[in-house]
Design a protein around this motif. Structure first.
Motif, PDB file in Angstrom:
ATOM      1  N   PHE A 136      -8.341  56.232  75.989  1.00  0.00           N
ATOM      2  CA  PHE A 136      -7.616  56.600  75.747  1.00  0.00           C
ATOM      3  C   PHE A 136      -6.923  56.457  76.469  1.00  0.00           C
ATOM      4  O   PHE A 136      -5.603  55.638  76.841  1.00  0.00           O
ATOM      5  N   GLY A 137      -6.790  57.331  77.480  1.00  0.00           N
ATOM      6  CA  GLY A 137      -6.102  57.870  78.785  1.00  0.00           C
ATOM      7  C   GLY A 137      -6.637  57.316  79.730  1.00  0.00           C
ATOM      8  O   GLY A 137      -5.130  55.962  80.432  1.00  0.00           O
ATOM      9  N   ALA A 138      -7.533  56.310  79.910  1.00  0.00           N
ATOM     10  CA  ALA A 138      -8.113  55.016  80.675  1.00  0.00           C
ATOM     11  C   ALA A 138      -6.855  53.962  80.324  1.00  0.00           C
ATOM     12  O   ALA A 138      -6.621  53.494  81.256  1.00  0.00           O
ATOM     13  N   LEU A 139      -6.719  53.242  79.046  1.00  0.00           N
ATOM     14  CA  LEU A 139      -6.102  52.348  78.747  1.00  0.00           C
ATOM     15  C   LEU A 139      -4.908  53.220  78.670  1.00  0.00           C
ATOM     16  O   LEU A 139      -3.799  51.746  79.304  1.00  0.00           O
ATOM     17  N   ALA A 140      -3.954  54.281  78.390  1.00  0.00           N
ATOM     18  CA  ALA A 140      -2.496  54.671  78.873  1.00  0.00           C
ATOM     19  C   ALA A 140      -1.770  54.043  80.226  1.00  0.00           C
ATOM     20  O   ALA A 140      -1.374  53.869  80.450  1.00  0.00           O
ATOM     21  N   PHE A 141      -2.851  53.754  81.185  1.00  0.00           N
ATOM     22  CA  PHE A 141      -2.241  53.472  83.092  1.00  0.00           C
ATOM     23  C   PHE A 141      -2.158  52.521  82.397  1.00  0.00           C
ATOM     24  O   PHE A 141      -0.904  51.522  83.001  1.00  0.00           O
ATOM     25  N   TYR A 142      -2.621  50.884  81.305  1.00  0.00           N
ATOM     26  CA  TYR A 142      -1.293  49.969  81.559  1.00  0.00           C
ATOM     27  C   TYR A 142      -0.414  49.639  80.446  1.00  0.00           C
ATOM     28  O   TYR A 142       0.238  48.537  80.978  1.00  0.00           O
ATOM     29  N   GLY A 143       0.042  50.527  80.061  1.00  0.00           N
ATOM     30  CA  GLY A 143       1.332  50.756  79.620  1.00  0.00           C
ATOM     31  C   GLY A 143       2.363  50.773  80.638  1.00  0.00           C
ATOM     32  O   GLY A 143       2.906  50.254  81.302  1.00  0.00           O
ATOM     33  N   LEU A 144       2.194  51.878  81.603  1.00  0.00           N
ATOM     34  CA  LEU A 144       2.737  52.001  83.368  1.00  0.00           C
ATOM     35  C   LEU A 144       3.147  50.785  84.193  1.00  0.00           C
ATOM     36  O   LEU A 144       3.559  50.781  84.587  1.00  0.00           O
ATOM     37  N   MET A 145       1.319  50.424  84.057  1.00  0.00           N
ATOM     38  CA  MET A 145       1.065  49.267  85.023  1.00  0.00           C
ATOM     39  C   MET A 145       1.689  47.866  84.716  1.00  0.00           C
ATOM     40  O   MET A 145       2.418  47.241  85.120  1.00  0.00           O
ATOM     41  N   LEU A 146       1.623  47.908  83.272  1.00  0.00           N
ATOM     42  CA  LEU A 146       2.426  46.578  82.877  1.00  0.00           C
ATOM     43  C   LEU A 146       3.585  46.568  82.918  1.00  0.00           C
ATOM     44  O   LEU A 146       4.221  45.254  83.207  1.00  0.00           O
ATOM     45  N   LEU A 167      -3.520  57.721  89.060  1.00  0.00           N
ATOM     46  CA  LEU A 167      -4.614  57.573  87.807  1.00  0.00           C
ATOM     47  C   LEU A 167      -5.998  57.897  88.136  1.00  0.00           C
ATOM     48  O   LEU A 167      -6.555  58.345  87.559  1.00  0.00           O
ATOM     49  N   ILE A 168      -6.055  57.282  88.859  1.00  0.00           N
ATOM     50  CA  ILE A 168      -7.755  57.586  88.865  1.00  0.00           C
ATOM     51  C   ILE A 168      -8.328  58.752  90.103  1.00  0.00           C
ATOM     52  O   ILE A 168      -9.610  58.462  89.838  1.00  0.00           O
ATOM     53  N   SER A 169      -7.161  58.536  90.625  1.00  0.00           N
ATOM     54  CA  SER A 169      -8.015  59.838  91.258  1.00  0.00           C
ATOM     55  C   SER A 169      -7.750  60.657  90.886  1.00  0.00           C
ATOM     56  O   SER A 169      -8.514  61.783  91.153  1.00  0.00           O
ATOM     57  N   TYR A 170      -6.542  61.193  90.089  1.00  0.00           N
ATOM     58  CA  TYR A 170      -7.169  62.318  89.140  1.00  0.00           C
ATOM     59  C   TYR A 170      -7.939  62.753  88.161  1.00  0.00           C
ATOM     60  O   TYR A 170      -8.028  63.292  87.531  1.00  0.00           O
ATOM     61  N   GLU A 171      -8.107  61.317  87.257  1.00  0.00           N
ATOM     62  CA  GLU A 171      -8.753  60.968  86.735  1.00  0.00           C
ATOM     63  C   GLU A 171     -10.549  62.152  86.808  1.00  0.00           C
ATOM     64  O   GLU A 171     -11.114  62.339  85.661  1.00  0.00           O
ATOM     65  N   ALA A 219      -1.160  65.454  86.915  1.00  0.00           N
ATOM     66  CA  ALA A 219      -1.195  64.690  87.373  1.00  0.00           C
ATOM     67  C   ALA A 219      -0.996  63.751  86.670  1.00  0.00           C
ATOM     68  O   ALA A 219      -0.742  62.388  86.451  1.00  0.00           O
ATOM     69  N   GLU A 220      -2.132  63.641  85.598  1.00  0.00           N
ATOM     70  CA  GLU A 220      -1.741  62.886  84.009  1.00  0.00           C
ATOM     71  C   GLU A 220      -0.757  62.196  83.857  1.00  0.00           C
ATOM     72  O   GLU A 220      -0.983  61.531  82.899  1.00  0.00           O
ATOM     73  N   THR A 221      -0.285  63.087  82.926  1.00  0.00           N
ATOM     74  CA  THR A 221       1.227  63.288  82.410  1.00  0.00           C
ATOM     75  C   THR A 221       2.706  63.185  83.313  1.00  0.00           C
ATOM     76  O   THR A 221       3.576  62.428  82.756  1.00  0.00           O
ATOM     77  N   ASN A 222       1.930  62.605  84.444  1.00  0.00           N
ATOM     78  CA  ASN A 222       2.935  62.277  85.069  1.00  0.00           C
ATOM     79  C   ASN A 222       4.487  62.964  85.760  1.00  0.00           C
ATOM     80  O   ASN A 222       5.611  62.934  85.407  1.00  0.00           O
ATOM     81  N   ARG A 223       4.178  64.674  85.662  1.00  0.00           N
ATOM     82  CA  ARG A 223       4.956  65.745  85.343  1.00  0.00           C
ATOM     83  C   ARG A 223       5.206  66.022  86.449  1.00  0.00           C
ATOM     84  O   ARG A 223       4.440  66.211  87.300  1.00  0.00           O
TER      85      ARG A 223
END
Lengths: 339, 214
Positions: A136-146, A167-171, A219-223
């Protein structure tokens, strides 16, 4: 064998499952505004101010005012935007954030707890365990991207591009940091990992993994200090520049739910989950207390550290964090085989 | 169960719609998004086959890593509303031929094996949440490291070669010597060799290269 979709090892009847889902959902959504208030109060103290203190006693009603404001604001859509995708993006963000909540364990299975049914104090206990969170973390990216792409504005686009790269760097580092715990416990399931920490919490043998997880978790939570995707000093507000009202609120809420999820995963994987002194009914409170510690830590770091530069962020992720995480996995693997 | 069947038809229709969307859409960005939708629908189909690990891997690797790169690149250089030019030359004549051959091949495969299984109940496998269960990460890893060790290693070696090749190609195109590091790359712009990083406009971030190597 009657399984609906996949096998999730549920201990309870369908009615209790639904009840459980509603309780987790409702409680977490109520907690998000309170964390927001806590963050604003603490940030105020860190910066030698008082923080919000006008609405209600001690400013306690501030979250209500915030939510009321967000709900009543107009949704502005730029003429260059793709409206349907702009509406979809916050939905993806919040859906994936809430779905990930399901695997955080608040306690072990209680026999005969509710309506004569066994109740596991967690949403679901899937066999793929922690991979569920990563899916689900992988899919969460599409929220930000789109969201950034559909806004049709330069700053939004830059923000979403940064989010993608980050996201791809830190995942990878995030996954590798947890691999050590998974190998030590011999299971992917979060409840089994917590049960394996009966003697010693994994933060002791896996301290390097814990450090990497915390850094990659930021990094993953964009904090901050990793909030490059919305760096307000550089690109206005990044991917959510063009958003207003509750759509912005959804992005915002997703960020805080992601923070809760990272705190919950860290609690279960490193801090012994529900283990703690006292009778068994205190278990969920231990989990909440430990998660609370992590959330305070998130806020503390935000108030303390300045934002990284973009190339520093990238070279840190690829040249320091990833090799360190790989080394940690390698050493742990050797130790697991030898002992 | 009826719920399973409903879910199967939703996921199957979603997969087909996604695959069609990839080829039909004129805008490359929408094509990539359709591919993402297709991959998610496939993951649901894997779940219905109680292959949870495969479903998660599908989402993490394909939807989460590979497609992120696609989206990244297409959003940068593609995504315009420019209509694609119709293909000319020998490719235009060979294309339909290959499509026809592929269709016949898939049809033979489906009719040959798929239809035979329609009347049966499928293989008997042990499902459940246990470690020995079919499709669980444990079973998956055991098969990969025993029966399928050679293909597994060959595939990982191939990926390594591809990753190294990508790095080599990317460096050559930028005309860099071997001494340059990623940090220097990000700091120096082609016009000036000013060592003060804060004075130089930020160069092309080294992201696509690094991400490509993953």
């Amino acid at each position: 064998m009657t399984h609906v979709i996949a096998d999730v090892g549920l201990a309870e009847s369908t009615g209790v499952q639904i009840l459980k889902s509603i309780v987790i959902f409702a409680v977490v959504l109520q907690v998000v505004p309170l964390i927001l208030l806590l963050e604003r109060k603490l940030l105020g103290r860190f910066q030698a101010r008082l923080g919000p203190n006008r609405v209600g006693p001690f400013g306690l009603l501030q979250p209500l005012a915030d939510v009321g404001k967000l709900l009543s604001k107009e949704q502005a859509t730029p003429t260059t935007a793709v409206p349907w995708m702009m509406a979809l993006a916050p939905v993806i963000s919040i859906l994936t954030a809430i779905a990930t909540l399901a695997i955080i364990p608040f306690g072990d299975v209680r026999n005969d707890a509710l309506f004569g049914s066994d109740v596991g104090l967690y949403g679901i206990d899937v066999s793929i365990g922690i991979l569920y969170a990563f899916a689900f973390g992988a899919l969460a990216f599409y929220g930000l991207m789109l969201g950034g792409w559909a806004s049709g504005s330069k700053y939004s686009f830059l923000g979403s591009m940064r989010a993608a790269a980050q996201l791809i760097s830190y995942e990878i580092a995030l996954g590798f940091s947890l691999l050590g715990v998974v190998m030590t416990a011999g299971s992917l399931s979060l409840t089994e990992i917590v049960q394996a920490q009966d003697g010693i919490w994994f933060i002791v043998p896996q301290f390097v993994g814990f450090l990497i997880f915390m850094v990659a978790g930021f990094a993953e939570t964009n904090r901050p200090p990793f909030d490059m995707a919305e760096a307000d000093a550089e690109i206005v507000a990044g991917y959510n520049t063009e958003y207003g009202g509750m759509r912005f609120g959804s992005f915002f809420m997703a960020e805080y739910i992601n923070m809760i999820v990272i705190a919950g995963i860290a609690t279960a994987m490193f801090l012994g989950g529900w283990h703690g002194p006292g009778p068994a009914f205190l278990d969920p409170f231990w989990v909440v207390a430990k998660m609370f510690l992590f959330i305070i830590f998130f806020i503390w770091i935000r108030a303390t550290l300045p934002r990284l530069r973009y190339d520093q962020l990238m070279s840190f992720g690829w040249k320091i964090l990833l090799p360190l995480a790989t080394l940690n996995v390698l050493v742990t693997a050797v130790l697991v085989v030898l002992t | 169960m009826i719920f399973e069947q409903i879910l199967f038809f939703i996921a199957a229709a979603g997969a087909i719609a996604g695959a069609l969307g990839v080829t039909v859409s004129r805008n490359p960005f929408y094509s990539v998004l359709a591919l993402v939708a297709h991959l998610i629908a496939l993951a649901v189909l894997f779940l219905l086959l109680s292959a949870e690990f495969l479903a998660a891997a599908q989402l993490v690797v394909y939807a989460g890593a590979v497609m992120v790169l696609y989206v990244f690149v297409v959003a940068y250089i593609g995504g315009s509303d420019e209509p694609l030019q119709p293909v000319r030359g020998p490719v235009a004549r060979l294309g339909p031929l290959f499509a026809g051959v592929l269709f016949v091949e898939v049809a033979i495969a489906v009719i040959g094996s798929g239809l035979k299984a329609l009347g049966t109940r499928g293989p008997e496998v042990q499902t459940g949440a246990g470690r020995e269960a079919y499709g669980s990460p444990g079973q998956f890893g055991e098969l990969l490291l025993t029966d399928f060790l050679l293909p597994f290693e060959a595939a990982s070696f191939l990926l390594l070669v591809a990753a190294v090749g990508a790095v080599v190609l990317a460096r050559r195109r930028r005309g860099l010597e071997d001494t340059g590091t990623v940090d220097d790359l990000a700091r120096s712009s082609p016009e000036s060799d000013d060592p003060r990083p804060e004075m130089v406009p930020q160069g092309d971030p080294p992201v696509p290269t690094g991400a490509g190597a993953s």
